[in-house]
Design an enzyme around this catalytic site. Structure first.
Site, PDB file in Angstrom:
ATOM      1  N   GLY A   1       5.998 -14.527  -0.064  1.00  0.00           N
ATOM      2  CA  GLY A   1       5.225 -13.795   0.938  1.00  0.00           C
ATOM      3  C   GLY A   1       4.393 -14.649   1.880  1.00  0.00           C
ATOM      4  O   GLY A   1       4.156 -14.257   3.021  1.00  0.00           O
TER       5      GLY A   1
ATOM      6  N   GLU B   1      -2.091 -17.736   0.332  1.00  0.00           N
ATOM      7  CA  GLU B   1      -1.532 -16.507  -0.237  1.00  0.00           C
ATOM      8  C   GLU B   1      -1.451 -15.426   0.846  1.00  0.00           C
ATOM      9  O   GLU B   1      -2.290 -15.392   1.757  1.00  0.00           O
ATOM     10  CB  GLU B   1      -2.462 -16.085  -1.399  1.00  0.00           C
ATOM     11  CG  GLU B   1      -2.166 -14.793  -2.091  1.00  0.00           C
ATOM     12  CD  GLU B   1      -0.865 -14.751  -2.868  1.00  0.00           C
ATOM     13  OE1 GLU B   1       0.172 -15.069  -2.281  1.00  0.00           O
ATOM     14  OE2 GLU B   1      -0.887 -14.358  -4.062  1.00  0.00           O
TER      15      GLU B   1
ATOM     16  N   ASP C   1      -4.822  -8.999  -3.968  1.00  0.00           N
ATOM     17  CA  ASP C   1      -4.797  -7.586  -4.334  1.00  0.00           C
ATOM     18  C   ASP C   1      -5.578  -7.400  -5.640  1.00  0.00           C
ATOM     19  O   ASP C   1      -6.804  -7.327  -5.637  1.00  0.00           O
ATOM     20  CB  ASP C   1      -3.321  -7.174  -4.441  1.00  0.00           C
ATOM     21  CG  ASP C   1      -3.120  -5.692  -4.644  1.00  0.00           C
ATOM     22  OD1 ASP C   1      -4.036  -4.920  -4.339  1.00  0.00           O
ATOM     23  OD2 ASP C   1      -2.032  -5.296  -5.117  1.00  0.00           O
TER      24      ASP C   1
ATOM     25  N   LYS D   1      -7.336  -6.969  -0.180  1.00  0.00           N
ATOM     26  CA  LYS D   1      -7.451  -5.534  -0.513  1.00  0.00           C
ATOM     27  C   LYS D   1      -8.468  -5.404  -1.643  1.00  0.00           C
ATOM     28  O   LYS D   1      -8.096  -5.279  -2.809  1.00  0.00           O
ATOM     29  CB  LYS D   1      -6.093  -5.040  -1.059  1.00  0.00           C
ATOM     30  CG  LYS D   1      -5.130  -4.512  -0.036  1.00  0.00           C
ATOM     31  CD  LYS D   1      -4.065  -3.635  -0.694  1.00  0.00           C
ATOM     32  CE  LYS D   1      -2.774  -4.361  -0.877  1.00  0.00           C
ATOM     33  NZ  LYS D   1      -1.670  -3.508  -1.343  1.00  0.00           N
TER      34      LYS D   1
ATOM     35  N   PHE E   1      -0.065  -0.148   1.260  1.00  0.00           N
ATOM     36  CA  PHE E   1       0.992  -1.098   0.930  1.00  0.00           C
ATOM     37  C   PHE E   1       1.571  -1.552   2.263  1.00  0.00           C
ATOM     38  O   PHE E   1       2.034  -0.739   3.067  1.00  0.00           O
ATOM     39  CB  PHE E   1       2.077  -0.481   0.037  1.00  0.00           C
ATOM     40  CG  PHE E   1       2.957  -1.554  -0.530  1.00  0.00           C
ATOM     41  CD1 PHE E   1       2.608  -2.213  -1.697  1.00  0.00           C
ATOM     42  CD2 PHE E   1       4.110  -1.955   0.142  1.00  0.00           C
ATOM     43  CE1 PHE E   1       3.382  -3.254  -2.193  1.00  0.00           C
ATOM     44  CE2 PHE E   1       4.892  -2.989  -0.355  1.00  0.00           C
ATOM     45  CZ  PHE E   1       4.525  -3.634  -1.529  1.00  0.00           C
TER      46      PHE E   1
END
Ligand code: IMP
Length: 181
Positions: free
Chosen positions: A47, A102, A106, A134, A155
């Site tokens: 990611g 990153e 989360d 988040k 999401f």
């Protein structure tokens, strides 16, 4: 730019122009903090790959790269709660200024796991750069030194982030509605 056909039904959260402006500011902050010292950008696959490549070009300090692979989501959109290393470091972190890069912070499980792993390699310093945070989903406390955007409990996909390997190549960050997961 028109929306690619595979991205219809997604809701735009941050455009690529907004992301580029924010990444430029993060790059300037990191360059100011490290001045003449080289840094090692340690990207978390897959990611963070696009974020890392843009962040690296926003730095005015010398930067080398390494990548770690981790998996905690499998094919779904909920963390399994268990972090697994799928690709280890290529080089030693000892004595280096490591910036862990990153895509999203989360639950905090991934970053806490990686912080422990990297600290065992005795870096000179260890900082965290997360494009998105988040905080409402946090299970373990973790502090990121550089954060792009703080978001609600959406999401999201695009700009490197996926849902079951889809949408990574979208230039923008979009919200994926629950019925599309
Ligand atoms: P954590 O261990 O729960 O903090 O999870 C961090 C990782 O979960 C991120 O690096 C992403 O790979 C993945 N992740 C968390 N939220 C999202 C999201 O909204 N979209 C895509 N991937 C996510």
């Amino acid at each position: 730019m028109s929306v690619p056909p595979f991205a219809t039904g997604l809701q735009l959260l941050f455009s690529h122009e907004q992301i580029a402006a924010r990444v430029a500011v993060m790059g300037a902050e990191i360059s100011r903090d490290f001045r003449d010292e080289p840094v090692l950008l340690l990207g978390v696959l897959k990611g963070a790959a696009i974020f890392l490549s843009d962040l690296a070009r926003a730095l005015t300090v010398e930067a080398s790269f390494d990548f770690l692979g981790v998996s905690s989501y499998g094919k779904g959109t909920k963390s399994s709660g268990e972090v697994r290393l799928t690709k280890d470091l290529d080089e030693s972190m000892q004595g280096k200024n490591v910036i862990l890069v990153e895509d999203i912070l989360d639950t905090g499980l991934t970053l806490n796991y990686l912080k422990k792993l990297i600290s065992a390699h005795q870096p000179r310093s260890l900082r965290i750069a997360a494009l998105l945070d988040k905080p409402s989903h946090r299970v373990q406390p973790v502090h990121a030194d550089y954060v792009g955007f703080t978001i609600e409990d959406f999401f999201v996909v695009g700009y490197g982030m996926d849902c079951a390997e889809r949408y990574r190549n979208l230039p923008d960050i979009c919200i994926l509605s629950p019925e599309m997961r």
